[in-house]
Write a protein that holds these residues in place. Structure first.
Motif, short mmCIF file in Angstrom:
data_model
loop_
_atom_site.label_atom_id
_atom_site.label_comp_id
_atom_site.label_asym_id
_atom_site.label_seq_id
_atom_site.Cartn_x
_atom_site.Cartn_y
_atom_site.Cartn_z
N LEU A 130 0.84 -1.19 0.00
CA LEU A 130 0.00 0.00 0.00
C LEU A 130 0.88 1.25 0.00
O LEU A 130 1.78 1.40 0.83
CB LEU A 130 -0.90 0.00 1.24
CG LEU A 130 -2.02 1.04 1.25
CD1 LEU A 130 -3.02 0.75 0.12
CD2 LEU A 130 -2.74 1.03 2.59
N GLN A 131 0.65 2.12 -0.96
CA GLN A 131 1.46 3.33 -1.07
C GLN A 131 1.17 4.27 0.09
O GLN A 131 0.08 4.30 0.65
CB GLN A 131 1.14 4.04 -2.39
CG GLN A 131 1.52 3.24 -3.62
CD GLN A 131 1.18 3.98 -4.90
OE1 GLN A 131 0.87 5.16 -4.86
NE2 GLN A 131 1.26 3.29 -6.02
N ARG A 132 2.19 5.06 0.39
CA ARG A 132 2.07 6.03 1.47
C ARG A 132 0.97 7.04 1.14
O ARG A 132 0.89 7.55 0.03
CB ARG A 132 3.40 6.75 1.67
CG ARG A 132 3.40 7.72 2.84
CD ARG A 132 4.77 8.34 3.04
NE ARG A 132 4.80 9.26 4.14
CZ ARG A 132 4.94 8.93 5.41
NH1 ARG A 132 5.08 7.65 5.72
NH2 ARG A 132 4.94 9.84 6.37
N GLY A 133 0.13 7.32 2.13
CA GLY A 133 -0.95 8.29 1.95
C GLY A 133 -2.23 7.68 1.41
O GLY A 133 -3.21 8.40 1.21
N LYS A 134 -2.22 6.36 1.14
CA LYS A 134 -3.40 5.72 0.59
C LYS A 134 -4.27 5.06 1.66
O LYS A 134 -5.33 4.51 1.36
CB LYS A 134 -3.00 4.66 -0.45
CG LYS A 134 -2.27 5.22 -1.66
CD LYS A 134 -3.15 6.19 -2.44
CE LYS A 134 -2.46 6.68 -3.70
NZ LYS A 134 -3.32 7.63 -4.45
N ALA A 135 -3.81 5.07 2.92
CA ALA A 135 -4.61 4.49 4.01
C ALA A 135 -5.83 5.35 4.27
O ALA A 135 -5.86 6.54 3.96
CB ALA A 135 -3.76 4.35 5.27
N CYS A 136 -6.85 4.74 4.87
CA CYS A 136 -8.05 5.51 5.19
C CYS A 136 -7.75 6.48 6.33
O CYS A 136 -6.77 6.32 7.06
CB CYS A 136 -9.21 4.59 5.55
SG CYS A 136 -9.08 3.83 7.18
N LEU A 137 -8.59 7.49 6.49
CA LEU A 137 -8.34 8.53 7.49
C LEU A 137 -8.35 7.97 8.91
O LEU A 137 -7.57 8.39 9.75
CB LEU A 137 -9.40 9.63 7.35
CG LEU A 137 -9.40 10.40 6.02
CD1 LEU A 137 -10.50 11.43 6.01
CD2 LEU A 137 -8.04 11.06 5.79
N ARG A 138 -9.23 7.01 9.16
CA ARG A 138 -9.31 6.44 10.50
C ARG A 138 -8.04 5.68 10.86
O ARG A 138 -7.50 5.83 11.96
CB ARG A 138 -10.54 5.54 10.60
CG ARG A 138 -10.78 4.97 12.00
CD ARG A 138 -12.09 4.21 12.08
NE ARG A 138 -12.27 3.67 13.42
CZ ARG A 138 -11.78 2.51 13.82
NH1 ARG A 138 -11.08 1.76 12.97
NH2 ARG A 138 -11.98 2.09 15.05
N GLY B 43 -17.69 4.87 8.72
CA GLY B 43 -16.77 5.97 8.96
C GLY B 43 -15.44 5.82 8.24
O GLY B 43 -14.52 6.61 8.46
N CYS B 44 -15.33 4.82 7.38
CA CYS B 44 -14.08 4.59 6.65
C CYS B 44 -14.04 5.51 5.43
O CYS B 44 -14.84 5.37 4.50
CB CYS B 44 -14.00 3.12 6.21
SG CYS B 44 -12.41 2.68 5.44
N GLU B 45 -13.12 6.47 5.43
CA GLU B 45 -13.03 7.46 4.37
C GLU B 45 -11.60 7.51 3.85
O GLU B 45 -10.63 7.31 4.60
CB GLU B 45 -13.42 8.85 4.88
CG GLU B 45 -14.86 8.97 5.32
CD GLU B 45 -15.18 10.39 5.75
OE1 GLU B 45 -16.16 10.94 5.26
OE2 GLU B 45 -14.42 10.94 6.57
#
Length: 578
Positions: free
Chosen positions: A15-23, A49-51
């Motif tokens: 998973l690329q950096r910055g691609k994780a969900c906000l939570r 709430g997963c954005e």
């Protein structure tokens, strides 16, 4: 042989950096990047709430912030005609990192959004009196002045009418919606919200709309939104005469009068509350809402919606409007020590014949009961059972009837004369009816199985029924040991019920529960005084603990309804003594 890595770990490692969900980003957890919700959020039951803030679309949080900014810009345009809105709206990229965990998470979840009409605006992990995403929580934006709540002015039939901007009006309705039953208003809130975008002639009367906006501000205390109560209060008061003068949408005017009365009563402004409660009751009687034919003989032909219809939500709302007035009249007449204004005599011309109220969804599905040939309330008090009398609104009405009738019977007792056999028989009959009513309610230990709006109505029904027993017996208690014991047991039942309440429940309890708790406190103090006087060395710690529970409950309620404050002081003084 080396273990083959799982697909989850492969996804996480690539998973690329910055691609994780906000939570996951906020909690610094490994995220698999799956959409629409990652496994971390799914396992935590936070899938809604997963954005993802990947630049490919706006998150719900961003959309909400943009809505608020647009409202502020609209206000500036109204204040200053020369003001030009900026073409580009800039946001603080560090907003999420500066927000605390609970507030930012509730901002993005549909369960707590202002703008969702089907959910409460209060998150479960914050104070019920503080809506999420309040103005004060928007760190990157200025708090609005009172101007955002100034209405637009337009003219309808040569009369000036006042309406806030559409987005603001819808937001206020969304805030009010989870509290509508708490305020006694039973209408289709979804249709009310949708009607705001219709032409003024097709909307509900401004008196009703402004009273809803007033309550939305009131239940937002102590947030900045509450400082605009006076603004909407004045517009509600100004709109009522127009509804009476034109004779149009009188059901709306009656509902608005009830909301206005309850607002004054909850704030301890008893004279004003009594005035508007009397006005609502008188208007309901004048319109024939309680009779065999709604508005029979009503001469004004300007209100086509007042004519009876078949299987229609408006017909159901008309029935519910009458029972809204009935609950207000019966319960608060006891508190204010004044006569009830809605007659219910054995004469059918002055009897309540309106069918039992049903849930608004039943009316939406076309289930509208016909008027019974038998008086509704009098039949219930005499022991008759109707299949349609077990809806949540009907149970609430029955509780009001028991409460008012108990007080009426107790008032008919003359301490200087021997109690007549008729009064004694009526008291025994009412005791039986109260016991039967309580046996048919959801038990206190099963309240958690109910939907929130039903739960709080059933809590009120239990409390009113036990308070009816207290009012029925307390006049006799010092002379009759049986009455003393029955009133004490009723008070203990109310305290047991209070123990079942959560902190969140206090935001949705009716104002009427406050006066009921006054009478419970009076009984506990009476029992404590009696025990201390008769048995000075006895252990009365249980009674003092009960007073402590009541003090906690009434203090929590008084932060929302100032009318409870005097009773809080009384209990505090009693606990401080000895």
């Amino acid at each position: 042989m080396a273990n083959k890595p799982s697909s989850d770990s492969n996804l996480q490692s690539t998973l690329q950096r910055g691609k994780a969900c906000l939570r996951c980003r906020k909690r610094k957890m490994r995220c698999d990047g799956q959409k629409p919700s990652c496994q971390q959020c799914t396992r935590a039951k936070k899938a809604d709430g997963c954005e993802y803030d990947d630049g490919k679309g706006k998150t719900r949080t961003q959309i909400l912030r943009e809505t608020i900014v647009r409202l502020e810009q609209r206000v500036r345009e109204l204040e200053d005609p020369e003001y030009v809105s900026p073409a580009v709206t800039l946001f603080d990229p560090n907003f999420h990192s500066r927000s605390n965990s609970s507030s930012s998470e509730s901002f993005g979840s549909p369960e707590s959004s202002y703008l969702s009409a089907s959910h409460s605006p209060f998150p479960s992990d914050s104070s019920p009196a503080s809506p999420p995403g309040s103005w004060a929580q928007l760190h990157g934006m200025p708090s609005p002045s009172p101007a955002p709540f100034l209405p637009e002015v337009y003219f309808d039939d040569n009369h000036a009418r006042f309406q806030p901007p559409l987005e603001l009006a819808q937001m206020l309705v969304d805030i009010f919606t989870p509290h509508s039953r708490q305020c006694g208003l039973e209408i289709h809130m979804g249709r009310l919200r949708e009607s705001l975008s219709l032409p003024a002639s097709e909307q509900r009367h401004p008196a009703l709309l402004n009273s809803v906006y007033l309550w939305a501000c009131f239940i937002s205390r102590p947030e900045p939104l509450s400082q605009h109560e006076e603004h909407y209060l004045q517009h509600t008061l100004q709109s009522l005469p127009d509804g009476l003068r034109t004779g149009g949408k009188l059901v709306d005017v009656i509902q608005a009068s009830c909301l206005l009365s309850l607002y004054f009563l909850a704030n301890g402004r008893l004279l004003e509350g009594s005035y508007h409660a009397s006005a609502a009751a008188a208007l309901a009687v004048q319109c024939g809402l309680s009779g065999k034919s709604s508005f029979e003989g009503w001469s004004s032909g300007s209100d086509s919606e007042m004519k009876p219809t078949v299987c229609d939500v408006r017909e159901g709302e008309r029935i519910l409007a009458f029972w809204q007035v009935y609950n207000l009249d019966r319960c608060w007449s006891v508190v204010l020590r004044k006569p009830c204004l809605i007659p219910d005599k054995s004469d059918l011309r002055r009897a309540i014949l309106s069918p039992w109220p049903q849930d608004i969804k039943d009316y939406e599905n076309g289930h509208v009961d016909t008027v019974s040939a038998m008086p509704t309330i009098r039949s219930f008090l005499s022991g008759a059972v109707s299949a349609s009398s077990f809806s949540t609104p009907a149970l609430r009405v029955k509780a009001s009837a028991l409460f008012a009738h108990a007080d009426h019977l107790a008032a008919s007792w003359n301490p200087n004369a021997k109690t007549s056999s008729r009064v004694s028989e009526e008291m025994r009959s009412l005791e039986h009816t109260i016991a039967l009513f309580l046996s048919r309610l959801v038990p206190v230990n099963q309240l958690d199985s109910l939907l929130p709006e039903e739960r709080h109505s059933i809590v009120m029904a239990h409390t009113l029924a036990h308070s009816a027993t207290i009012h029925l017996h307390r006049s006799f208690a010092l002379d009759d040991s049986m009455s003393f014991e029955k009133s004490s047991q009723a008070a203990q039942a109310c305290i047991t019920l209070i123990k079942q309440l959560s902190e969140r429940d206090f935001a949705f309890l009716e104002p009427m529960i406050g006066p009921c708790w006054w009478s419970v406190a009076d009984i506990v103090i009476r029992d404590l005084d009696t025990l201390e006087a008769s048995w000075p060395l006895a252990d009365y710690s249980d009674l003092r603990n009960d007073l402590g529970i009541l003090l906690y409950a009434m203090t929590s309620l008084s932060t929302r309804f100032p009318i409870v404050a005097p009773a809080v002081s009384k209990v505090q003084k009693r606990l401080a003594s000895r």
